[in-house]
Design an enzyme around this catalytic site. Structure first.
Site, PDB file in Angstrom:
ATOM      1  N   ARG A  70       0.817  -1.209   0.000  1.00  0.00           N
ATOM      2  CA  ARG A  70       0.000   0.000   0.000  1.00  0.00           C
ATOM      3  C   ARG A  70       0.857   1.269   0.000  1.00  0.00           C
ATOM      4  O   ARG A  70       0.578   2.230  -0.716  1.00  0.00           O
ATOM      5  CB  ARG A  70      -0.859  -0.069   1.274  1.00  0.00           C
ATOM      6  CG  ARG A  70      -2.083   0.752   1.282  1.00  0.00           C
ATOM      7  CD  ARG A  70      -2.955   0.375   2.466  1.00  0.00           C
ATOM      8  NE  ARG A  70      -3.743  -0.814   2.177  1.00  0.00           N
ATOM      9  CZ  ARG A  70      -4.823  -0.819   1.400  1.00  0.00           C
ATOM     10  NH1 ARG A  70      -5.232   0.284   0.827  1.00  0.00           N
ATOM     11  NH2 ARG A  70      -5.499  -1.926   1.179  1.00  0.00           N
ATOM     12  N   ARG A  96      -9.792   2.189  -3.022  1.00  0.00           N
ATOM     13  CA  ARG A  96      -8.662   1.887  -2.148  1.00  0.00           C
ATOM     14  C   ARG A  96      -8.659   2.863  -0.972  1.00  0.00           C
ATOM     15  O   ARG A  96      -9.032   4.022  -1.120  1.00  0.00           O
ATOM     16  CB  ARG A  96      -7.338   2.031  -2.911  1.00  0.00           C
ATOM     17  CG  ARG A  96      -7.121   0.973  -3.967  1.00  0.00           C
ATOM     18  CD  ARG A  96      -5.811   1.210  -4.668  1.00  0.00           C
ATOM     19  NE  ARG A  96      -4.676   1.086  -3.763  1.00  0.00           N
ATOM     20  CZ  ARG A  96      -4.032  -0.037  -3.508  1.00  0.00           C
ATOM     21  NH1 ARG A  96      -4.412  -1.156  -4.082  1.00  0.00           N
ATOM     22  NH2 ARG A  96      -3.005  -0.054  -2.695  1.00  0.00           N
ATOM     23  N   ILE A  97      -8.204   2.352   0.154  1.00  0.00           N
ATOM     24  CA  ILE A  97      -8.080   3.224   1.320  1.00  0.00           C
ATOM     25  C   ILE A  97      -6.704   3.873   1.249  1.00  0.00           C
ATOM     26  O   ILE A  97      -5.692   3.203   1.008  1.00  0.00           O
ATOM     27  CB  ILE A  97      -8.251   2.400   2.610  1.00  0.00           C
ATOM     28  CG1 ILE A  97      -9.693   1.876   2.670  1.00  0.00           C
ATOM     29  CG2 ILE A  97      -7.925   3.240   3.842  1.00  0.00           C
ATOM     30  CD1 ILE A  97      -9.934   0.857   3.750  1.00  0.00           C
ATOM     31  N   LEU A  98      -6.666   5.183   1.426  1.00  0.00           N
ATOM     32  CA  LEU A  98      -5.388   5.895   1.314  1.00  0.00           C
ATOM     33  C   LEU A  98      -4.554   5.694   2.579  1.00  0.00           C
ATOM     34  O   LEU A  98      -5.079   5.609   3.682  1.00  0.00           O
ATOM     35  CB  LEU A  98      -5.634   7.390   1.108  1.00  0.00           C
ATOM     36  CG  LEU A  98      -6.509   7.780  -0.088  1.00  0.00           C
ATOM     37  CD1 LEU A  98      -6.550   9.305  -0.217  1.00  0.00           C
ATOM     38  CD2 LEU A  98      -6.015   7.161  -1.381  1.00  0.00           C
ATOM     39  N   HIS A 114     -19.401   9.626  -1.606  1.00  0.00           N
ATOM     40  CA  HIS A 114     -19.901   8.362  -1.074  1.00  0.00           C
ATOM     41  C   HIS A 114     -21.426   8.320  -1.247  1.00  0.00           C
ATOM     42  O   HIS A 114     -22.099   9.314  -0.956  1.00  0.00           O
ATOM     43  CB  HIS A 114     -19.522   8.240   0.410  1.00  0.00           C
ATOM     44  CG  HIS A 114     -19.925   6.932   0.998  1.00  0.00           C
ATOM     45  ND1 HIS A 114     -19.218   5.766   0.762  1.00  0.00           N
ATOM     46  CD2 HIS A 114     -20.977   6.589   1.782  1.00  0.00           C
ATOM     47  CE1 HIS A 114     -19.816   4.766   1.383  1.00  0.00           C
ATOM     48  NE2 HIS A 114     -20.881   5.234   2.000  1.00  0.00           N
ATOM     49  N   ASP A 146      -9.838  12.148   5.514  1.00  0.00           N
ATOM     50  CA  ASP A 146      -8.844  12.056   6.584  1.00  0.00           C
ATOM     51  C   ASP A 146      -8.486  10.570   6.751  1.00  0.00           C
ATOM     52  O   ASP A 146      -8.730   9.786   5.842  1.00  0.00           O
ATOM     53  CB  ASP A 146      -9.366  12.716   7.877  1.00  0.00           C
ATOM     54  CG  ASP A 146     -10.624  12.053   8.406  1.00  0.00           C
ATOM     55  OD1 ASP A 146     -10.959  10.944   7.932  1.00  0.00           O
ATOM     56  OD2 ASP A 146     -11.266  12.638   9.295  1.00  0.00           O
ATOM     57  N   VAL A 177     -27.577  10.491  -9.813  1.00  0.00           N
ATOM     58  CA  VAL A 177     -27.936  11.780 -10.430  1.00  0.00           C
ATOM     59  C   VAL A 177     -27.484  12.920  -9.516  1.00  0.00           C
ATOM     60  O   VAL A 177     -26.929  13.929  -9.971  1.00  0.00           O
ATOM     61  CB  VAL A 177     -29.469  11.857 -10.667  1.00  0.00           C
ATOM     62  CG1 VAL A 177     -29.868  13.256 -11.125  1.00  0.00           C
ATOM     63  CG2 VAL A 177     -29.910  10.799 -11.662  1.00  0.00           C
TER      64      VAL A 177
HETATM   65  C1  GRF Z   1     -20.211   6.112  -6.823  1.00  0.00           C
HETATM   66  O1  GRF Z   1     -21.443   5.630  -6.382  1.00  0.00           O
HETATM   67  C2  GRF Z   1     -19.462   6.785  -5.714  1.00  0.00           C
HETATM   68  O2  GRF Z   1     -20.291   7.421  -4.796  1.00  0.00           O
HETATM   69  C3  GRF Z   1     -18.764   5.615  -5.056  1.00  0.00           C
HETATM   70  O3  GRF Z   1     -18.383   4.778  -6.112  1.00  0.00           O
HETATM   71  C4  GRF Z   1     -19.260   4.987  -7.222  1.00  0.00           C
HETATM   72  C5  GRF Z   1     -18.389   5.356  -8.377  1.00  0.00           C
HETATM   73  O4  GRF Z   1     -19.129   5.482  -9.569  1.00  0.00           O
HETATM   74  N1  GRF Z   1     -17.658   6.065  -4.252  1.00  0.00           N
HETATM   75  P1  GRF Z   1     -18.447   6.076 -10.865  1.00  0.00           P
HETATM   76  O5  GRF Z   1     -17.187   5.239 -11.127  1.00  0.00           O
HETATM   77  O6  GRF Z   1     -18.108   7.500 -10.595  1.00  0.00           O
HETATM   78  O7  GRF Z   1     -19.459   5.904 -11.938  1.00  0.00           O
END
Ligand code: GRF
Length: 209
Positions: A70, A96-98, A114, A146, A177
Protein backbone atom coordinates in the site's frame (compact mmCIF):
# COMPACT_ATOMS: atom_id res chain seq x y z
CA UNK A 1 -9.73 27.84 9.00
CA UNK A 2 -10.42 28.91 5.43
CA UNK A 3 -9.40 26.30 2.84
CA UNK A 4 -7.16 27.96 0.29
CA UNK A 5 -5.52 26.05 -2.54
CA UNK A 6 -2.69 27.24 -4.77
CA UNK A 7 -4.42 26.56 -8.06
CA UNK A 8 -7.42 25.00 -9.74
CA UNK A 9 -5.47 21.97 -10.92
CA UNK A 10 -7.23 18.76 -9.99
CA UNK A 11 -6.34 15.08 -10.24
CA UNK A 12 -9.11 12.48 -10.36
CA UNK A 13 -8.60 8.94 -9.05
CA UNK A 14 -10.90 6.22 -10.40
CA UNK A 15 -11.15 2.46 -10.22
CA UNK A 16 -14.15 1.75 -12.40
CA UNK A 17 -16.99 3.14 -14.45
CA UNK A 18 -15.97 6.76 -14.01
CA UNK A 19 -19.37 8.42 -14.29
CA UNK A 20 -18.48 10.97 -11.59
CA UNK A 21 -15.30 11.78 -13.46
CA UNK A 22 -17.39 12.23 -16.63
CA UNK A 23 -19.77 14.59 -14.87
CA UNK A 24 -16.89 16.66 -13.50
CA UNK A 25 -15.18 16.76 -16.89
CA UNK A 26 -18.45 17.81 -18.57
CA UNK A 27 -18.82 20.67 -16.10
CA UNK A 28 -15.23 21.76 -16.67
CA UNK A 29 -15.77 21.68 -20.41
CA UNK A 30 -18.99 23.72 -20.26
CA UNK A 31 -17.28 26.12 -17.81
CA UNK A 32 -19.90 25.43 -15.16
CA UNK A 33 -16.86 24.43 -13.08
CA UNK A 34 -13.72 26.53 -13.18
CA UNK A 35 -11.08 23.84 -12.80
CA UNK A 36 -8.48 22.01 -14.83
CA UNK A 37 -8.36 18.22 -14.73
CA UNK A 38 -4.65 17.64 -15.24
CA UNK A 39 -4.57 13.89 -14.75
CA UNK A 40 -6.73 10.84 -14.14
CA UNK A 41 -5.09 7.97 -12.24
CA UNK A 42 -6.36 4.44 -11.80
CA UNK A 43 -5.17 1.29 -10.08
CA UNK A 44 -7.07 -0.72 -12.71
CA UNK A 45 -5.66 -0.91 -16.20
CA UNK A 46 -9.07 -1.43 -17.77
CA UNK A 47 -11.01 1.15 -15.79
CA UNK A 48 -13.47 2.75 -18.24
CA UNK A 49 -12.66 6.07 -16.56
CA UNK A 50 -9.11 5.92 -17.97
CA UNK A 51 -10.35 5.32 -21.49
CA UNK A 52 -12.85 8.13 -21.12
CA UNK A 53 -10.09 10.49 -20.01
CA UNK A 54 -7.88 9.63 -22.98
CA UNK A 55 -10.82 10.10 -25.29
CA UNK A 56 -11.21 13.61 -23.88
CA UNK A 57 -7.52 14.39 -24.29
CA UNK A 58 -6.83 14.26 -20.56
CA UNK A 59 -3.70 12.49 -19.40
CA UNK A 60 -4.62 9.09 -17.97
CA UNK A 61 -2.23 6.93 -15.97
CA UNK A 62 -2.54 3.36 -14.79
CA UNK A 63 -0.51 2.49 -11.71
CA UNK A 64 -0.70 -1.20 -10.92
CA UNK A 65 -1.53 -2.05 -7.34
CA UNK A 66 -0.63 -5.70 -7.81
CA UNK A 67 2.48 -7.11 -6.13
CA UNK A 68 3.13 -3.88 -4.34
CA UNK A 69 2.38 -2.79 -0.83
CA UNK A 70 0.00 0.00 0.00
CA UNK A 71 2.78 2.44 0.93
CA UNK A 72 4.71 1.99 -2.31
CA UNK A 73 1.59 2.24 -4.42
CA UNK A 74 0.54 5.46 -2.71
CA UNK A 75 4.06 6.89 -3.05
CA UNK A 76 3.85 6.39 -6.80
CA UNK A 77 0.45 8.03 -7.01
CA UNK A 78 1.60 10.97 -4.85
CA UNK A 79 4.65 11.37 -7.11
CA UNK A 80 2.53 11.53 -10.27
CA UNK A 81 0.15 14.03 -8.70
CA UNK A 82 2.83 16.32 -7.28
CA UNK A 83 4.80 16.20 -10.53
CA UNK A 84 1.75 17.72 -12.21
CA UNK A 85 1.23 20.25 -9.39
CA UNK A 86 -2.21 18.92 -8.52
CA UNK A 87 -3.80 21.12 -5.85
CA UNK A 88 -6.94 19.06 -5.20
CA UNK A 89 -7.31 15.28 -5.40
CA UNK A 90 -10.80 13.99 -6.19
CA UNK A 91 -11.57 10.37 -5.43
CA UNK A 92 -14.31 9.22 -7.78
CA UNK A 93 -15.04 5.56 -7.19
CA UNK A 94 -11.44 4.91 -6.18
CA UNK A 95 -11.69 1.60 -4.38
CA UNK A 96 -8.66 1.89 -2.15
CA UNK A 97 -8.08 3.22 1.32
CA UNK A 98 -5.39 5.90 1.31
CA UNK A 99 -2.34 5.59 3.56
CA UNK A 100 -1.69 8.27 6.20
CA UNK A 101 1.25 9.42 4.02
CA UNK A 102 -1.15 10.18 1.18
CA UNK A 103 -3.47 12.14 3.45
CA UNK A 104 -0.46 14.07 4.80
CA UNK A 105 0.74 14.87 1.28
CA UNK A 106 -2.55 16.66 0.48
CA UNK A 107 -3.80 18.12 3.76
CA UNK A 108 -7.46 19.13 3.50
CA UNK A 109 -7.09 18.77 -0.24
CA UNK A 110 -8.61 15.37 -0.97
CA UNK A 111 -12.32 14.96 -1.64
CA UNK A 112 -14.31 11.75 -1.82
CA UNK A 113 -17.88 11.01 -2.85
CA UNK A 114 -19.90 8.36 -1.07
CA UNK A 115 -23.40 7.12 -1.98
CA UNK A 116 -25.08 7.55 1.40
CA UNK A 117 -25.85 10.26 3.90
CA UNK A 118 -22.74 9.85 6.02
CA UNK A 119 -22.13 8.97 8.78
CA UNK A 120 -24.80 6.38 7.90
CA UNK A 121 -23.61 3.41 5.88
CA UNK A 122 -19.89 3.95 5.30
CA UNK A 123 -17.88 1.35 3.40
CA UNK A 124 -18.98 -0.93 0.60
CA UNK A 125 -22.51 -1.41 -0.77
CA UNK A 126 -23.88 1.73 0.86
CA UNK A 127 -27.10 1.66 -1.16
CA UNK A 128 -27.73 -1.98 -0.19
CA UNK A 129 -27.03 -1.16 3.44
CA UNK A 130 -29.55 1.70 3.27
CA UNK A 131 -32.27 -0.50 1.75
CA UNK A 132 -31.69 -3.29 4.24
CA UNK A 133 -31.79 -0.83 7.11
CA UNK A 134 -35.16 0.42 5.93
CA UNK A 135 -34.34 4.12 5.81
CA UNK A 136 -36.88 6.34 4.04
CA UNK A 137 -34.29 8.79 2.79
CA UNK A 138 -30.76 8.30 1.61
CA UNK A 139 -28.44 10.30 -0.61
CA UNK A 140 -24.81 11.10 -1.14
CA UNK A 141 -21.99 12.94 0.57
CA UNK A 142 -18.87 14.74 -0.59
CA UNK A 143 -16.34 14.93 2.22
CA UNK A 144 -12.76 15.81 2.91
CA UNK A 145 -10.61 12.73 3.31
CA UNK A 146 -8.84 12.06 6.58
CA UNK A 147 -7.54 8.82 8.04
CA UNK A 148 -10.98 7.41 8.80
CA UNK A 149 -13.10 5.35 6.43
CA UNK A 150 -15.61 7.73 4.81
CA UNK A 151 -15.37 9.79 7.97
CA UNK A 152 -13.84 13.17 7.09
CA UNK A 153 -15.58 16.56 7.38
CA UNK A 154 -18.68 16.85 5.20
CA UNK A 155 -18.62 19.47 2.44
CA UNK A 156 -21.91 18.77 0.68
CA UNK A 157 -24.82 16.33 0.83
CA UNK A 158 -27.96 15.63 -1.18
CA UNK A 159 -31.02 13.69 -0.05
CA UNK A 160 -33.16 11.32 -2.12
CA UNK A 161 -36.30 9.46 -1.03
CA UNK A 162 -36.31 5.67 -0.79
CA UNK A 163 -39.51 4.11 -2.13
CA UNK A 164 -41.14 0.78 -1.32
CA UNK A 165 -40.45 -0.42 -4.84
CA UNK A 166 -36.75 0.41 -4.77
CA UNK A 167 -34.06 -2.11 -5.62
CA UNK A 168 -30.35 -1.50 -5.11
CA UNK A 169 -30.21 -0.54 -8.78
CA UNK A 170 -33.05 1.98 -8.77
CA UNK A 171 -31.86 3.59 -5.55
CA UNK A 172 -28.27 3.74 -6.84
CA UNK A 173 -29.46 5.37 -10.07
CA UNK A 174 -31.43 8.00 -8.15
CA UNK A 175 -28.48 8.76 -5.89
CA UNK A 176 -26.05 8.89 -8.83
CA UNK A 177 -27.94 11.78 -10.43
CA UNK A 178 -27.31 13.77 -7.25
CA UNK A 179 -23.68 12.63 -7.03
CA UNK A 180 -23.03 14.07 -10.45
CA UNK A 181 -24.44 17.41 -9.33
CA UNK A 182 -22.95 17.84 -5.87
CA UNK A 183 -19.42 16.65 -6.64
CA UNK A 184 -18.77 19.57 -8.96
CA UNK A 185 -20.46 21.95 -6.52
CA UNK A 186 -18.19 20.77 -3.71
CA UNK A 187 -15.08 21.02 -5.90
CA UNK A 188 -16.05 24.55 -6.84
CA UNK A 189 -16.60 25.50 -3.19
CA UNK A 190 -13.15 24.24 -2.24
CA UNK A 191 -11.32 25.67 -5.27
CA UNK A 192 -12.89 29.06 -4.91
CA UNK A 193 -11.92 29.30 -1.25
CA UNK A 194 -15.48 29.33 0.09
CA UNK A 195 -15.02 26.61 2.74
CA UNK A 196 -14.30 27.24 6.39
CA UNK A 197 -13.29 24.13 8.32
CA UNK A 198 -13.58 24.06 12.07
CA UNK A 199 -13.12 20.60 13.57
CA UNK A 200 -15.66 18.41 11.79
CA UNK A 201 -17.76 21.30 10.56
CA UNK A 202 -17.41 22.80 7.12
CA UNK A 203 -19.24 26.02 6.40
CA UNK A 204 -19.61 26.69 2.69
CA UNK A 205 -20.07 30.38 1.95
CA UNK A 206 -22.31 31.33 -0.91
CA UNK A 207 -20.75 32.63 -4.07
CA UNK A 208 -20.30 36.36 -3.88
CA UNK A 209 -22.33 38.09 -6.56
C1 GRF B 1 -20.21 6.11 -6.82
O1 GRF B 1 -21.44 5.63 -6.38
C2 GRF B 1 -19.46 6.78 -5.71
O2 GRF B 1 -20.29 7.42 -4.80
C3 GRF B 1 -18.76 5.62 -5.06
O3 GRF B 1 -18.38 4.78 -6.11
C4 GRF B 1 -19.26 4.99 -7.22
C5 GRF B 1 -18.39 5.36 -8.38
O4 GRF B 1 -19.13 5.48 -9.57
N1 GRF B 1 -17.66 6.07 -4.25
P1 GRF B 1 -18.45 6.08 -10.86
O5 GRF B 1 -17.19 5.24 -11.13
O6 GRF B 1 -18.11 7.50 -10.60
O7 GRF B 1 -19.46 5.90 -11.94
Amino acid sequence: MRLQLDSRRIGVLVSGRGSNFRAIADNVKSRALDAEIVVVVSNRENAPGLEEARHRGIEAIWISSENTDRERFDERVIAELTKRRVALVCLAGFMRILTPAFVRAFPNAILNIHPSLLPAFPGLDAQKQALEHGVQFSGCTVHLVDNTLDGGPIVRQAVVPVTAADTVQTLSDRILVQEHRIYSEAIDAVLSGRCDVSGRRVVVHEEST
